[in-house]
Design an enzyme around this catalytic site. Sequence first.
Site, mmCIF file in Angstrom:
data_model
loop_
_atom_site.group_PDB
_atom_site.id
_atom_site.type_symbol
_atom_site.label_atom_id
_atom_site.label_comp_id
_atom_site.label_asym_id
_atom_site.label_seq_id
_atom_site.Cartn_x
_atom_site.Cartn_y
_atom_site.Cartn_z
ATOM 1 N N ASN A 110 0.891 -1.209 -0.007
ATOM 2 C CA ASN A 110 -0.063 -0.041 -0.036
ATOM 3 C C ASN A 110 0.472 1.357 0.072
ATOM 4 O OD1 ASN A 110 0.581 -0.641 2.321
ATOM 5 N ND2 ASN A 110 -1.439 0.062 3.459
ATOM 6 N N GLU A 158 6.860 1.676 14.911
ATOM 7 C CA GLU A 158 7.644 2.293 13.850
ATOM 8 C C GLU A 158 7.636 3.816 13.924
ATOM 9 O OE1 GLU A 158 6.387 0.663 9.832
ATOM 10 O OE2 GLU A 158 8.587 -0.386 10.182
ATOM 11 N N GLU A 197 3.549 -4.664 12.174
ATOM 12 C CA GLU A 197 2.443 -3.881 12.022
ATOM 13 C C GLU A 197 1.506 -4.453 11.064
ATOM 14 O OE1 GLU A 197 0.521 -1.576 10.914
ATOM 15 O OE2 GLU A 197 1.861 -0.014 9.836
ATOM 16 N N CYS A 231 -3.431 1.156 6.293
ATOM 17 C CA CYS A 231 -3.744 0.024 7.542
ATOM 18 C C CYS A 231 -4.430 0.712 8.532
ATOM 19 C CB CYS A 231 -2.691 -0.515 8.003
ATOM 20 S SG CYS A 231 -1.252 0.715 8.529
#
Length: 485
Positions: A155, A465, A253, A287
């Site tokens: 993505n 992150e 993630e 996400c």
Amino acid sequence: MKTPIELDRYSCNWIGGERVQGTAAMEVENPATGRTIARVPDLEDEAVDRAIESAGQAFDSWSRLPAGVRAGYLNEWAQRLLDHSEELASLLTLEQGKPLVESRGEIAGAAAIIRWYAEEGKRAYGEIIPASNEGQQLLVYREAAGVVGLITPMNFPAATVARKVAPALAAGCTLVLKPAETTPLTAIALFDHLMATGIPAGAANLVTGEAARIGARLMAHPAIRKISFTGSTRIGKLLMEQAARTVKKVSLELGGNSPVIVFPDADPEKAAADIVANKFENCGQVCNGINRIYVHEDIRDAFVAALLSRVRRLRTGPGLSEGADVGPLISGAALAKVERLVGDAVAKGGELLAGGRRLQAEPYADGYFYAPTLIAGVTGEMDIAREEIFGPVAPVLAFRTEEEVVAAANDTDYGLAAYVYTQNFARIHRMIRVLKTGNIGVNGTSLAYPQAPFGGVKESGIGREGGRQGLEEYTVLKYVALTTE
Ligand code: ADP
């Protein structure tokens, strides 16, 4: 539509500072046309092992370099991305589909992340702890974790690479990156620029190929001490199991089912504008994208009307075409999933207000385009409220009380992001406390900044992150009790 770039240039992997061709190849498709645009190596196992070993050989010298020297390579890399941003953005749109304006923003964002970590690598501080005994020192060193394996999704093919490669290199790790099968070209182009900085051979290696096979190889190899993965919860769980065999550190993630809650005292225009921008960015393939829109019953009709007028104004089209707001989905499988979720919602009584269908007229015929969709009257029993949509569909659910909406918002195995719109300060504080997610947006939906620790709780992941915490993921502590007298 013009193809401004030479795609053959991006058909190689990078191992030990050398361009490598595989014996087999994998096709890369343009999701706006369904046509093959390039081939990249489907790398054989022996070459994947070579990439890991060459990262292993480079580790000692790379990790011992002063952080400022490592920062020099990273800053040059960032500058090269900015200098070539137009070409990189076109390449990104060509293989991923998102509108060019979003790709440009992503390349600029990737450069910002790299620059931020170039500096943060200088601040990987250890600690000295007051000792219990005279003549003793208790020292904590923060060291690079070792060789790391990085697996990135489709993505954000540039940003997700930057968010892993930059902190890994800044911390002194060496790495093997495996980008998503659908979007390897951007990663390869980014690596071409990284290699052009003259970074020592083997510090960063890139392999492409069949995901399950290459993933298993990376996970089984004892030299890889840490794995960082962004993608689905299903694959994240598999990698965690595989990591157990050699006790690798993991950062994951994963997916989300992010709610936004709009209270009656929210600024309706700002909330509607933010929600539509978030929901339809990258064709809904984000996400932390909004998955469920909870609107208070008192403002429901007016708010749905505000959403609808904005959804109707969205222009769908190939990402490279002028003025497209929403591009295609990444694949036929992604399209089929969106069709299934909308079909289920409508069958169970959802009120389709916009979209709800695949776009098949020219210029959409062979691409994976789905009309921007708004569905009201959604309930918690519908699949669309329970699964991650990852598509251009906005489902609206109504609520009456704060307690009821908090319970519904938290009623998911995911815990990535939640958003709240209200002007009431006491309520803002309550919501921050009770929402079970790793990230919360209050009166805004932008969350991803280089300096902020982004990540999930529950089945949305482990680790962070971004920020100082994102660098720490690539380090291990070494504690020393030093007796001097
Ligand atoms: P998405 O549904 O967002 O595409 P995936 O989890 O399928 O998410 O993919 C994310 C990344 O994980 C991609 O790089 C993909 O190639 C990789 N991947 C998929 N299957 C595996 C696997 N079995 N082992 C390792 N990596 C995998």
